[in-house]
Scaffold this motif. Structure first.
Motif, short mmCIF file in Angstrom:
data_model
loop_
_atom_site.label_atom_id
_atom_site.label_comp_id
_atom_site.label_asym_id
_atom_site.label_seq_id
_atom_site.Cartn_x
_atom_site.Cartn_y
_atom_site.Cartn_z
N TYR A 41 0.83 -1.21 0.00
CA TYR A 41 0.00 0.00 0.00
C TYR A 41 0.86 1.26 0.00
N ASN A 42 1.92 1.27 0.80
CA ASN A 42 2.81 2.45 0.84
C ASN A 42 3.45 2.69 -0.52
N ASN A 43 3.91 1.61 -1.17
CA ASN A 43 4.54 1.75 -2.48
C ASN A 43 3.53 2.15 -3.55
N LEU A 44 2.33 1.61 -3.49
CA LEU A 44 1.29 2.00 -4.45
C LEU A 44 0.98 3.49 -4.32
N ASN A 45 0.84 3.96 -3.08
CA ASN A 45 0.57 5.39 -2.85
C ASN A 45 1.70 6.26 -3.38
N SER A 46 2.94 5.85 -3.12
CA SER A 46 4.09 6.62 -3.60
C SER A 46 4.16 6.64 -5.12
N LEU A 47 3.94 5.48 -5.75
CA LEU A 47 3.98 5.41 -7.21
C LEU A 47 2.88 6.26 -7.84
N CYS A 48 1.71 6.30 -7.21
CA CYS A 48 0.62 7.16 -7.70
C CYS A 48 1.00 8.63 -7.57
N GLN A 49 1.53 9.02 -6.43
CA GLN A 49 1.92 10.41 -6.19
C GLN A 49 3.02 10.86 -7.15
N GLU A 50 3.89 9.93 -7.52
CA GLU A 50 4.98 10.25 -8.45
C GLU A 50 4.51 10.24 -9.90
N GLY A 51 3.26 9.84 -10.13
CA GLY A 51 2.72 9.81 -11.48
C GLY A 51 3.21 8.65 -12.32
N LEU A 52 3.68 7.58 -11.67
CA LEU A 52 4.20 6.42 -12.39
C LEU A 52 3.13 5.37 -12.66
N ILE A 53 2.06 5.39 -11.87
CA ILE A 53 0.90 4.52 -12.07
C ILE A 53 -0.34 5.33 -11.76
N ARG A 54 -1.51 4.78 -12.07
CA ARG A 54 -2.73 5.46 -11.67
C ARG A 54 -3.66 4.50 -10.96
N LYS A 55 -4.44 5.06 -10.04
CA LYS A 55 -5.39 4.29 -9.27
C LYS A 55 -6.76 4.45 -9.90
N LEU A 56 -7.44 3.33 -10.09
CA LEU A 56 -8.80 3.34 -10.63
C LEU A 56 -9.76 3.00 -9.50
N SER A 57 -10.62 3.92 -9.18
CA SER A 57 -11.60 3.71 -8.11
C SER A 57 -12.97 3.53 -8.73
N LEU A 58 -13.60 2.42 -8.38
CA LEU A 58 -14.95 2.12 -8.82
C LEU A 58 -15.80 1.85 -7.61
N GLU A 59 -16.96 2.45 -7.55
CA GLU A 59 -17.85 2.27 -6.42
C GLU A 59 -18.17 0.79 -6.22
N GLY A 60 -18.03 0.33 -4.98
CA GLY A 60 -18.36 -1.05 -4.65
C GLY A 60 -17.28 -2.07 -4.98
N SER A 61 -16.12 -1.61 -5.44
CA SER A 61 -15.02 -2.51 -5.80
C SER A 61 -13.73 -2.00 -5.17
N PRO A 62 -12.79 -2.92 -4.93
CA PRO A 62 -11.50 -2.43 -4.43
C PRO A 62 -10.79 -1.62 -5.51
#
Length: 120
Positions: A41-62
């Protein structure tokens, strides 16, 4: 970039799907048995903040994680299946209206996937 961050980034960039943090954790645990979920989770958050990956949020799903390559998503309203699609004309039209390149955006088009349509 930490060792785990590099491995997480590689997993996401090499994935054919849109992995959840849990899937990334289980996959990384195969080669790094000492890794813990908090590290993922810490690495995912860092990678998102650095713009290297993106997080996809969908209601009712992880949340799921994806490459930063410009593309859009089709989301099945029934089963939540997520597929990549690219609308080149929309991207070019938006950039033309803005008068500059778009860094990123998140477009989700909701539909019924072929499997769910077949069940109706």
């Amino acid at each position: 970039m930490t060792r785990y961050a590099k491995q997480v980034l590689d997993l996401i960039n090499q994935s054919n799907g849109h992995m959840t943090a849990e899937q990334i954790f289980l996959e990384l645990k195969k080669t790094q048995p000492k890794v813990v979920q908090a590290t993922i989770y810490n690495n995912l958050n860092s990678l998102c903040q650095e713009g290297l990956i993106r997080k996809l949020s969908l209601e009712g799903s992880p949340d799921r994680y994806d490459t930063i390559r410009k593309h859009d998503h089709l989301v099945c309203r029934t089963c939540g299946a997520l597929s990549d699609i690219t609308f080149h004309d929309i991207t070019m039209d938006l950039e033309k209206q803005l008068g500059e390149a778009i860094m990123s955006y998140d477009l989700k088009v909701f539909y019924l996937c072929p499997k769910c349509r077949g069940k109706r």
